[in-house]
Design a protein around this motif. Structure first.
Motif, short mmCIF file in Angstrom:
data_model
loop_
_atom_site.label_atom_id
_atom_site.label_comp_id
_atom_site.label_asym_id
_atom_site.label_seq_id
_atom_site.Cartn_x
_atom_site.Cartn_y
_atom_site.Cartn_z
N ASP A 282 0.86 -1.18 0.00
CA ASP A 282 0.00 0.00 0.00
C ASP A 282 0.90 1.23 0.00
O ASP A 282 2.12 1.13 0.16
CB ASP A 282 -0.93 0.00 1.21
N SER B 18 -6.95 0.66 -1.86
CA SER B 18 -6.09 0.26 -0.74
C SER B 18 -6.43 -1.16 -0.31
O SER B 18 -7.60 -1.51 -0.16
CB SER B 18 -6.28 1.21 0.44
N ASP C 143 -8.60 -1.37 2.68
CA ASP C 143 -10.01 -1.01 2.57
C ASP C 143 -10.76 -1.91 1.60
O ASP C 143 -11.82 -1.55 1.11
CB ASP C 143 -10.15 0.45 2.11
N HIS D 160 -3.01 6.03 6.00
CA HIS D 160 -4.15 5.20 6.37
C HIS D 160 -4.24 5.06 7.89
O HIS D 160 -3.21 4.94 8.57
CB HIS D 160 -4.03 3.81 5.74
#
Length: 200
Positions: free
Chosen positions: A46, A59, A62, A112
């Motif tokens: 990521d 991502s 996610d 994130h």
């Protein structure tokens, strides 16, 4: 990996063998992922979405198809300063570093939440940075120094290559973020960490 592996040959192989859930790198390439695969692991990649143009990149953290929580066997490699397969994500120019810091000042919105949690709650080890480099300055001022003083891991270790600054100055500077300095070659430092994990 056996402890006979020479870190001079490939220190990333030793780093990949450690039981780490999240690796945060400022490298633009997937060298660490390659080492993790060689170690028999299944790394997930990521990157930091430090400007709005990167929000369209999906991502792994996610994913709606499959829940993913990093583990030592399936670690996350998080590219803080971008990834070469997404040229627009790469923090390269001086203006990029300023823009990156500006983004982080807005509640770390580019990083994130799962990675922000790891930065807040975990012990950090920085390998091979020099105090005068842009990479270190931005990493330290934008990501590390703002960590709350209530962070559970108070004794953070740092390994740095020696430079023209005196050791005392570097110690004083890094003490702002409760870092201890280990004056050792990066490869030897990784070897020591690996052997420590093997022994205990």
């Amino acid at each position: 990996y056996p402890s006979t592996i020479s870190p001079v040959e490939n220190p990333l192989l030793l780093l990949a063998a450690l039981p780490i859930k999240i690796y945060i790198t400022t490298c633009y390439h997937e060298f660490l992922e390659d080492a993790l695969i060689r170690a028999g692991k299944q790394p997930q990649t990521d990157l930091c979405r430090w400007h709005d143009g990167l929000k369209v990149i999906p991502s792994v953290l996610d994913s709606r198809e499959q829940f993913y929580d990093p583990t030592p066997d399936k670690p996350l490699v998080y590219h803080l300063f971008g990834l070469d397969k997404y040229p627009a994500s790469m923090v390269i120019k001086e203006d990029d570093y300023f823009d990156f810091l500006t983004d982080l000042s807005r509640d770390n919105r580019g990083i994130h939440p799962r990675v922000s949690q790891a930065l807040t709650e975990s012990m950090l080890i920085l390998l091979g940075y020099e105090l005068v480099s842009w990479e270190f300055k931005v990493l330290f001022r934008g990501v590390i120094r703002p960590r709350p003083q209530t962070t559970p891991q108070a004794n953070v270790a740092i390994q740095m290559a020696e430079n023209d600054f005196t050791r005392e100055y570097i110690k004083t500077y890094l003490r702002q973020a409760r870092f201890d300095v280990e004056w050792e070659n990066t490869n030897d430092f990784i070897q020591d960490i690996y052997e420590g994990c093997e022994g205990g």
